[in-house]
Each structure stands twice: as structure tokens, then as C-alpha cells.
Design an enzyme around this catalytic site. Structure first.
Site, PDB file in Angstrom:
ATOM      1  N   ASP A 190       0.763  -1.281  -0.255  1.00  0.00           N
ATOM      2  CA  ASP A 190       0.007  -0.028   0.056  1.00  0.00           C
ATOM      3  C   ASP A 190       0.811   1.105   0.184  1.00  0.00           C
ATOM      4  OD1 ASP A 190      -2.407   1.931   1.012  1.00  0.00           O
ATOM      5  OD2 ASP A 190      -3.387  -0.039   0.709  1.00  0.00           O
ATOM      6  N   HIS A 228      -3.589   5.344   4.133  1.00  0.00           N
ATOM      7  CA  HIS A 228      -4.525   4.150   3.641  1.00  0.00           C
ATOM      8  C   HIS A 228      -3.866   2.841   4.125  1.00  0.00           C
ATOM      9  CE1 HIS A 228      -6.027   1.801   0.192  1.00  0.00           C
ATOM     10  NE2 HIS A 228      -6.962   2.109   0.460  1.00  0.00           N
ATOM     11  N   SER A 400     -11.495  -1.118  -0.192  1.00  0.00           N
ATOM     12  CA  SER A 400     -10.281  -0.919   0.517  1.00  0.00           C
ATOM     13  C   SER A 400     -10.074  -1.502   1.860  1.00  0.00           C
ATOM     14  CB  SER A 400      -9.760   0.634   0.464  1.00  0.00           C
ATOM     15  OG  SER A 400      -8.809   0.918  -0.501  1.00  0.00           O
TER      16      SER A 400
END
Ligand SMILES: *[C@@H]1O[C@H](CO)[C@@H](O)[C@H](O)[C@H]1NC(C)=O
Ligand SMILES: *[C@@H]1O[C@H](CO)[C@@H](O)[C@H](O)[C@H]1NC(C)=O
Length: 871
Positions: A190, A228, A400
């Protein structure tokens, strides 16, 4: 040559093992190249020959090496190869032993899947319903029993939902049984992982972590937007302590691999997916090509090779478990089958369901989606760890957030059964998944006994059920496969609700020869030319009548590129025996000026082998795998309108083929196709103003019966909807004439085949092309075996159905004049067997995306993207 390459690739692992090549790159001063070398070739000699520097092996990818050279505009390896070919001297040259090279170019990183469409960031606070007092008490009990004091645990409804009771991952009894992820390791690929967060620090696994954006060991987030990966990591492995909440596998190890924060090369993305793959067991990937309803991107060849390398060699051969988020583009009618990562057979595709058990507006549907799990929607999001020493997030969402939750649940399963293979994990996930909405008319009962919907896959993950299944799971046998030949259509696609059909018959004999016991994944690679791709949809119908909507219409997809060697995937046919007619229907539902032609297609069945001893490993994919269409014999040319369609091409009735009543069809969606799959499931009843599907079905049956009395079974069935009945009877005499003609044609074909010994030529062609593909797992055998199996193949067709006989023999009196002769595919037979799951379709370029952080870089830099391929 090709064979040597493959052998070199498969066997050259010694050279490839060793540490990943992680010297910092200097893209300002240098160019970087990945070269694949045949076995025994010394990289230093190659470097000397090409005036480059050997940087080291490319991670664990056998035979692949990184080289650098002083920066310049052209591709010096391509230039050297061209010069070499031009001179054509017979002196040996090391360049001849470089089967593949690729100049590395920086491109935009993949898109994070955290921002679900237009409503991004908006999770309107809904008035919470009354909490369930009993559930709250149970929650308290669990917390005290397990010593959970994490301050936001009670907000983590996805772990224990005290409001919408039952809408969580059902994990607390798994924890109470002592299963919390010990000894399991998940890599979060990520935008980084804040290893200094007090919630993540205890479980951070440094040796499996790396930053491929800034080329340093610690994948620490640096950009303001780099939150994230940390949030995803918290969902998996946030520690049980006094910070934020807990991860679903709160004693598992978590590694961070940073690739999403800057421009990146294909080789670095490939490296990231194999990084420390003996210890990183699961790769959680909440990213992909843009979810804009118009992109159609597959991973490049090095990334495909890395994924295959991961499932073949990761975890000591048990295989890396790749988990991918399905995508957030549903609001744009996007579909995870237009994404080459999510529709890879090597990835477990995970979509989202919200806290009320509803389909969130963003979560993409597709036939490749295996399962779903909880994420944002219905007024709440996922509560997890954030970047910072003691910072929590309450707004993590999109698919996600679903993928890491699934990855964490798989980590629990690996704690009890570290020996599960990548395919075992897929079996367990689908077999223990729980149907989300039992009243959903879209559900089809599959051969596994489980119900599938394109919206939720096989349902939502249930941690308890999954871990219990893992405890007693018997490992499945190795993978086997069966590839059909390329089936050539070259026919215009009628517009409207009619479709163009082609089928391929799989016989029991073919399955036996392919060592294939039962199915898991099915892939279809196809070429369709169309001036507006989004008008197209494609259904795959199995012998047992199960329907996969492998491609769906997308209003925003205006591309004129059609489907170019694109591979679609389905998990709907899991457990089927595969024997019988596999049918494809291509539709162009929009009657407008945009039209197209279906060129060809190719079916691949993947599944469990019959005899584990005979199973082989799939060779690495090459960029030429799907290039051999035109060495094949086309089915036909010069098709004239409907009446003279060849056996393999049929105008279908407007409705879908009849589906057994225990496999309910998709409902017709009202309105303007708010679901991406609307057109594929639409029934003619809409245009007919209410004549129900049952009447259409009965007319279909009638027509079929009528036909069967005087037509061979392989002939096309014409316009069976009630609307076209009149037309059919009006055209009756025409059909009689056609049949007479066809009969004469068939007679000629048969006579030629039987009497003319030179027809062997024709079958040899089939041998080389199709024999290889069909024999699947046995394909590693050399030239000799291929020839022999080719003969058997012919027999198989003869036994199986006249369809294929006619289909292949037809070509021998039609000139292949309109074929595009693809150069350099002379060893196509080998390529056929090597054909990998993912297509070799070239990327449409790294379409810019509003989500990317680092977009200052010039468009030029990204334009030429996929460079130096073998030509
Ligand atoms: C959840 O876990 C319990 C055991 O704790 C189990 O009995 C149940 O079947 C699981 N699934 C559901 C949907 O409750
Ligand atoms: C973790 O793995 C080690 C070594 O493989 C083993 O000794 C230990 O029992 C495992 N721990 C758990 C909780 O499974």
C-alpha cells in the site's frame, strides 16, 4: 527456442534465489532494464556485451535480472537486438539468449480503493438504533474474558456489532478459542505502514517490509495522504492494548510494502508482490487500476509472472495468498472483470457489504468476485488505527477496507493450518461464506451447493466457520487445466437484444487427458472489435446452465479498442465437472451507430487434478501467449446474414438460454441500467411489453423440438422468441433451401475428410495449435508428446460433436486471407500451453486519476509505459 526458454525459466531458480535487488535507483541518471536470461548465461557477460551494469537478480523471479545503463532516450537492448537480427551472422551472440527484456519506465501508481465514488468521505451519521442490551452484555463479557481494553473496540462494529446484531465477521468465539493470528504474517502492499504507531508497533514485521517508492527499508508514510496502508494494517494486526481498537487477527505479524505513493516501475511492483514471500504469507492489496467505469487494465507481464511465481514458490510452495479489493467503481457501472488484478485466478477478490447487510453503492460486482466482507455504508465506516502514535480513524471505507479484513481472517485460518495452499484458501472461503440476502433473485445454486451472486460472490466471510473448516480441511490436489483452441468467429455482432453465440464442447475424454477432475476457475480470453466498448456485454453459460456475466455494459466506456486479448474470469462454475457445451453470448445491446465484430475466443478451465503425480507447474506467461490466433484455421469467412451462419456461430434468441429452474436467472432490473450488469440480464419481455419470459421459453422449446426433427443438432436455432416466430415461418422456405445447401456442403466436407489423405495437413495444424492447449497439465512433455496427443484430440472431437468437426474442417477451403498474420509466434504451440490466466493485453496507459498523490510528473513520462517487448 521457446521451449528452451520455458525450461530455462522453470529450472533456473538457483540463479534467481537470493536477496531482492533493492539497491536504490537513480532514475535521473540511469535507465533500468529487466532482462530474462536463459539458463547458464552469466549476467556479467550480458552486461559487458550491452555496456550495462548488472544490478542483481530481480527478486525471486527465476532467470530475471536488473541492469542499469546511462540514461538515454532509446532502448539500447532493443537496438542491439535489431542490429543483431539485421546482420544475421552465424557467430553465437549472447543476445540470442535473452528471451525477454523490458526497459523500465516510471508510471503512475495504482489507485487506492478508499474513496468510493462521488460520495467520497461522506458517511452521513445516521441515528443509531437502540443497541441490543443482550448483545452489549455479550460484548462486555468478551472484552473482560479476553482482556480487551482498547478504547474504540466498542465502535468496531465489524468485529462485534451490538446494534445490527449478526452483521459482523463473527470472530469473537474464534478469539476465545485462542486463535488470534499467532505465527501468521500479512503484508499490506500500500502507501506505507506507520510502524511507530503504538497500535501497530507490537506486531510490526520489519524483515518483510520495504519501501519501493523511496527505496529504503522502512515503509514509513511520508505524504499527507499516506494513511491508507496504516488503516488497512490496523484492521488486520492492531494490537490488543490501550490504543485504538484491535485487528481481526490481533496477534498476527504485519509487514508494510510501500508502492502507492510515487511513480513506480513495473519491475518494482512485481518485486513488491513477491517480497519476502517465504514469510509474508498473505498480500493484502486494496488498490488497482482506476475504478472509473472506463479503464480496462491488466497487470504487465512482469507482475503476472510475479503473481504466478508467488503461488508456485511462495510459502515453500504452498503459495502466497493474494487478496484484492474488488473496486469502488460500481457507481460508474465498473465491474471487477475489467481489472486484470481482481480477475486473476491467483487473487481472492473481496467486495464489500455494509453494516446493515446491504450492497454499498460503490462495491463492484463481477463473476470473479469470491466473497465480501464488511465495510463502509449505511451511515458508518470502519474504525481502525491511523497514522500517528496514538491516532485512530473512524472513516476508513470502500472495498479498501474489506480486503484487509478478509486478509486478517485468512491469517486466522493459517494459524490453525499453515499448510493450506493458495487454492485451499479459496475453497474454504467460498464454502464457508454466508449468503448475504437469501431473497436475492440473482442467486444461482452452483455445483458446490453454495449460492452465488455477482453482487456478493459466494457471500460474506464468517471467521468462525472459516477457521473451523480450516481445521479439518483436506488439501486439494494440485492444479490442472484444459485450454480450448482459439475459436474464430469473425462475425458482426447484431445490435439490440439479440446476441451472437458460439460454443465449445468439452468431452469427458478431454478432461481425462487434461488430468482435470473438477473445475475451480474458468477464464475466457477474447477479441472483440467495437467502436464503443461499453455497449458490449458477454455471458458465459456452462454445460449445467449456470450463467456468468463475464462482461457487462458500461455507459462511460467510450473506448474504441474493444476487447484485445482480454481475459475474463469466473468463479461461478466452481465444482462443475466441465463436460458438455460451454456457450458464450456476446451482445451489443445499444442500437446506435457504434457496432462491432466478434473476432475469436478461447476457453480455459482450471481446477483440481485427477492424478496429483501427473500435475505440472504452469509455465511462466509470455507476452505472446495469446498471439497465435491467426495460425489457427478460421471457422469460416464470408458469412452472409443469418441464414448461412456456420455451425459455431448462431444468432441467438433475445432471451438467455433456458436455465434449469434451480438456477434462477437474474431479475430484470428496472430503470436505466443502474447496475452494470443490467443489459446482460435483460429480457425481451421489456421490449415486448409484458409477454413474460415463460412464453418466450416455451416458444424456444417448441422451436428446438421442431428443428430437431429435421435438422442435425448442431445447426443454428433461429429466432425463437415469440416476436420472431412470424418471421421464421415466413422464412421457412428460405430455410429449407439453406438446409439443402448445408447438407450438400456437409457431405462434401465429410467426403473430403474421409478420402483425401492430404487432409492430414489440416489435422496437423490442429495438432500443433490445439493439441497443446488441450492437453493442459500434460503439456510439459515435449514435441513428441504433442504430436501424439494431437491425434487423440482429433478423435476426441470426432466422438464429441460434429460441431467441432465442422468448425475446424471448414477452414480448409476458406482462405485465411483476412487473418492478421502475427509475426514471431512460430512456437505458438508452446505458447498455447504457457498461456497464463491473465491476458497479455497491453495497458491503456496509466490513465491519470484524481486520487494519485504524485501527479506532477509529465504525461510524456507515462505515455510510453509498456516498452521493450520481444519482437
Ligand atoms: C458464528 O459463530 C458461532 C460460534 O461462535 C457459530 O455457532 C455460528 O454458526 C457462526 N455463524 C453465524 C452466522 O452465526
Ligand atoms: C508458531 O510456530 C512455531 C514454530 O513453527 C511453533 O513452535 C509454535 O508452536 C507456533 N505457535 C503457535 C501459537 O501456533
Amino acid at each position: 527456442m521457446r521451449l528452451a526458454t520455458l525450461v530455462g525459466l522453470a529450472a533456473g531458480s538457483l540463479a534467481g534465489l537470493g536477496s531482492a535487488n533493492l539497491a536504490p535507483r537513480n532514475y535521473d541518471a540511469n535507465d533500468y532494464y529487466v532482462l530474462q536470461l536463459e539458463r547458464g548465461v552469466n549476467p556479467d557477460d550480458v552486461a559487458a556485451r550491452l555496456d550495462m551494469r548488472h544490478e542483481g537478480p530481480l527478486g525471486n523471479l527465476a532467470g530475471h535480472h536488473m541492469f542499469s545503463a546511462v540514461k538515454r532516450n532509446d532502448d539500447i537492448v532493443s537496438r542491439a537486438v535489431h542490429e543483431r537480427r539485421r546482420r544475421r551472422t552465424s557467430t553465437p551472440d549472447l543476445i540470442d539468449r535473452v528471451p525477454f527484456w523490458q526497459k523500465q519506465r516510471l508510471r503512475a501508481p495504482m489507485t487506492k480503493r478508499s474513496s468510493p465514488g462521488p460520495a467520497r468521505g461522506a458517511f452521513p451519521a445516521e441515528k443509531r438504533q437502540d443497541v441490543d442490551a443482550q448483545a452489549v452484555q455479550r460484548q462486555k463479557n468478551v472484552m473482560s474474558e479476553l482482556g480487551i481494553t482498547d478504547p474504540i473496540f466498542t465502535e468496531q462494529w465489524h468485529l462485534f456489532n451490538a446494534v445490527e446484531v449478526g452483521h459482523d465477521v463473527n470472530v469473537t468465539d474464534v478469539w476465545r478459542a485462542g486463535i488470534t493470528g499467532h505465527n501468521s504474517t500479512v503484508a499490506i502492499v500500500d502507501d506505507g505502514l506507520d510502524m511507530y504507531s503504538n497500535d501497530l508497533k507490537p506486531n510490526y514485521y520489519a524483515a518483510g517490509s520495504y519501501d519501493f517508492n523511496d527505496h529504503r527499508p522502512e515503509p514509513k508514510p511520508t505524504l499527507s495522504d499516506d494513511r491508507h496502508g496504516t488503516r488497512c494494517a490496523g484492521e488486520i494486526g492492531a494490537a490488543k492494548n490501550d490504543v485504538c481498537g484491535v485487528g481481526v487477527a490481533y496477534d498476527s505479524k504485519i509487514a508494510g510494502i510501500r508502492i502507492l505513493s510515487k511513480l513506480i516501475t513495473e519491475s518494482d511492483e512485481a518485486l513488491s508482490l513477491n517480497y519476502d514471500f517465504q514469510h509474508n504469507q498473505i498480500y493484502s492489496c486494496s488498490w488497482g487500476p482506476p475504478d472509473d467505469g472506463k479503464s480496462m487494465e491488466a497487470p504487465g507481464i512482469l507482475i503476472k509472472r510475479a503473481m504466478l511465481n508467488g503461488v508456485q514458490n511462495g510459502r515453500s510452495g504452498k503459495g502466497s495468498v493474494f487478496v484484492f479489493a474488488s473496486g469502488n467503481g460500481a457507481v460508474y457501472e465498473d465491474n471487477c472483470n475489467f481489472d486484470g488484478y481482481t480477475n486473476s485466478i491467483y487473487s481472492i477478490t473481496v467486495g464489500a457489504v455494509d453494516r446493515k447487510g446491504l450492497h454499498p453503492y460503490y462495491s463492484e460486482k463481477c463473476s470473479a468476485q469470491l466473497v465480501v466482507t464488511y465495510s463502509s455504508g449505511s451511515g458508518d465506516a470502519i474504525h481502525t488505527t491511523d497514522v500517528g502514535e496514538n491516532t485512530c480513524s473512524s472513516s476508513h471505507g470502500g472495498t479498501s477496507a474489506a480486503a484487509p479484513l478478509a486478509a486478517g481472517i485468512f491469517a486466522l485460518a493459517l494459524e490453525v493450518r499453515p499448510d493450506l495452499t493458495w487454492r485451499d484458501m479459496q475453497y474454504i472461503a467460498l464454502q464457508t461464506a454466508v449468503v448475504v440476502d437469501p431473497s436475492d433473485e440473482e442467486l444461482q445454486t452452483t455445483a458446490t451447493g453454495k449460492q452465488f451472486s455477482h453482487t456478493f460472490g459466494y457471500g460474506k466471510l464468517d471467521s468462525w466457520a472459516l477457521v473451523e473448516a480450516a481445521r479439518t480441511w483436506k488439501n486439494v490436489k494440485p492444479q490442472a487445466w484444459l485450454f480450448s483452441p482459439w475459436i474464430h468467429i469473425k462475425h458482426d455482432i447484431p445490435q439490440g437484444d439479440k446476441g451472437l453465440t458460439s460454443s465449445f464442447t468439452v468431452t469427458k475424454d478431454m478432461m481425462l487427458k487434461a488430468n482435470l477432475a473438477r473445475l475451480e476457475h474458468v477464464t475466457v480470453t477474447m477479441n472483440v472489435e467495437h467502436s464503443k466498448r461499453g455497449d458490449l456485454s458477454v455471458d458465459l453459460i456452462s454445460p449445467s446452465g449456470l450463467v456468468s456475466h463475464i462482461a457487462t455494459t458500461r455507459k462511460g466506456d467510450l473506448s474504441g479498442d474493444g476487447y484485445a486479448d482480454w481475459t475474463f474470469m469466473s468463479v461461478v462454475h466452481w465444482g462443475e465437472d466441465g463436460v458438455g457445451d460451454w456457450k458464450i453470448i456476446v451482445k451489443d445491446s445499444q442500437v446506435n451507430e457504434n457496432s462491432g465484430k466478434w473476432v475469436d475466443w478461447h476457453l480455459k478451465l482450471w481446477g483440481e487434478s485427477i492424478d496429483a503425480e501427473k500435475a505440472t507447474l504452469l509455465p511462466m506467461p509470455t507476452e505472446e501467449d495469446d498471439d497465435n490466433h491467426d495460425e489457427n484455421i478460421p471457422v469460416t469467412t464470408g458469412v452472409a446474414e443469418t441464414t448461412t451462419l456456420p455451425p459455431a456461430v448462431q444468432q441467438t434468441p433475445s432471451e438467455l438460454p433456458s436455465v434449469p429452474s434451480d438456477h434462477p436467472e437474474r431479475p430484470t432490473k428496472p430503470g436505466s441500467g443502474s447496475t452494470a450488469e443490467g443489459s446482460a440480464g435483460e429480457k425481451p419481455s421489456e421490449t415486448e411489453g409484458g409477454s413474460g419470459s415463460s412464453s418466450s421459453d416455451s416458444s424456444a422449446a417448441e422451436t428446438t423440438t421442431a428443428e430437431s426433427s429435421w435438422l442435425p443438432s448442431f445447426l443454428p436455432t433461429f429466432g425463437v422468441s415469440s416476436r420472431t416466430q412470424a418471421w421464421i415461418y415466413g422464412a421457412f422456405s428460405l430455410i429449407v433451401v439453406f438446409c439443402a445447401g448445408l447438407g450438400a456442403w456437409l457431405y462434401m466436407q465429410r467426403r473430403k475428410r474421409l478420402s483425401n489423405t492430404r487432409d492430414n495437413y489440416e489435422f496437423e495444424l490442429i495438432n500443433e495449435e490445439e493439441g497443446e492447449g488441450l492437453t493442459g497439465a500434460g503439456a510439459a512433455a515435449g514435441e513428441k508428446g504433442r504430436k501424439r496427443r494431437g491425434g487423440e484430440l482429433y478423435d476426441a472431437f470426432a466422438d464429441g460433436s460434429d460441431d467441432e468437426m465442422e468448425m475446424f474442417s471448414d477452414g480448409d477451403d476458406d482462405d485465411d486471407s483476412q487473418g492478421r498474420r502475427a509475426g514471431g509466434s512460430s512456437s505458438a504451440a508452446a505458447a498455447g500451453s504457457a498461456a497464463a490466466a491473465a491476458s497479455s493485453s497491453s495497458r491503456a496507459g496509466p490513465a491519470s486519476d484524481e486520487d494519485d498523490d504524485s501527479e506532477e510528473d509529465s504525461v510524456d513520462e507515462k505515455a510510453g509505459l509498456r516498452g521493450g517487448t520481444r519482437r
